[in-house]
Design a protein around this motif. Sequence first.
Motif, mmCIF file in Angstrom:
data_model
loop_
_atom_site.group_PDB
_atom_site.id
_atom_site.type_symbol
_atom_site.label_atom_id
_atom_site.label_comp_id
_atom_site.label_asym_id
_atom_site.label_seq_id
_atom_site.Cartn_x
_atom_site.Cartn_y
_atom_site.Cartn_z
ATOM 1 N N TYR A 1 10.249 1.886 19.521
ATOM 2 C CA TYR A 1 11.315 1.484 19.372
ATOM 3 C C TYR A 1 11.849 0.501 20.502
ATOM 4 N N VAL B 1 15.210 1.243 8.757
ATOM 5 C CA VAL B 1 14.329 0.996 10.290
ATOM 6 C C VAL B 1 14.267 -0.314 10.620
ATOM 7 N N LEU C 1 7.547 0.245 10.504
ATOM 8 C CA LEU C 1 7.741 1.919 10.525
ATOM 9 C C LEU C 1 7.165 2.677 11.742
ATOM 10 N N GLN C 2 5.796 1.932 12.030
ATOM 11 C CA GLN C 2 4.891 2.662 13.008
ATOM 12 C C GLN C 2 5.272 2.600 14.431
ATOM 13 N N GLY D 1 14.376 3.429 3.155
ATOM 14 C CA GLY D 1 14.222 3.959 4.320
ATOM 15 C C GLY D 1 13.618 2.667 5.210
ATOM 16 N N HIS D 2 12.855 1.789 4.775
ATOM 17 C CA HIS D 2 12.434 0.654 5.334
ATOM 18 C C HIS D 2 13.554 -0.047 5.814
ATOM 19 N N LYS E 1 4.560 -2.668 7.200
ATOM 20 C CA LYS E 1 4.080 -1.067 7.417
ATOM 21 C C LYS E 1 4.433 -1.042 9.133
#
Length: 227
Positions: A34, A103, A30-31, A99-100, A27
Amino acid sequence: ITKEQQALMKIITDAYNRHQIPQDVAKKLLQDQYSAEENFLLLTEMATSQVQVLVEFTKNIPGFLSLDREDQIALLKGSAVEAMFLRSAQVFSRKMPSGHTEVLEERIRKSGISEEFITPMFNFYKSIGELHMVQEEQALLTTVTILTPDRPYVKDQQAVERLQETMLDVLRKLCVLQHPQEPQYFARLLGRLTELRTLSHYHTEMLASWRMNDHKFTPLLCEIWDV
Ligand SMILES: CC1(C)[C@H]2CC[C@]1(C)[C@H](OC(=O)c1ccc(O)cc1)C2
């Protein structure tokens, strides 16, 4: 495949699926923001949890705990990088909700790993993805990698060889059953293990370059990789 080989496969596959990377690590990918620093910290957490998962999984390999204790450690240290790349290749090619993956790829590319390691790493992920391994094959291939007799400091190589052969026998039969139209599938799988060995050389350099830039590793990673 005999009854006991089926039982063996079930134990290993259940253990492989039971010990997954904790959801909180996935998790976080994604949070958090960057920055290269943030990315490195996330990868550190990911690598640390992957090593913990590897240790737990290895305990469930029938016969592993009856090996000499020092040999158990030697096998874990010798196979940790390869098992980690295998597992993350599988996570990349399938497990991750879409999507993950992008990332995670982005974070890996922006974490201080030099381009010369990134390319072979993602080529490997692609070549694993193309195999479309079933989960039993993934679990057995990881087990075969862990039970490599010629790791540094292994004393009783014979005992490890006997265990590895048992696993290779099941994997070979499984490949024939799962991919009847591809007689050379088993050989292709083993070919990936050779590719894994070159990746582990890149990995050593990756660690050294992070070290040079004063990045900190966790105690578990320092212990498993002698850094
Ligand atoms: C996906 C990967 C297999 C690839 C990029 C992240 C990985 C989990 C691994 O990271 C480390 O080994 C590593 C080692 C030490 C550290 O502090 C951070 C990451 C290399």
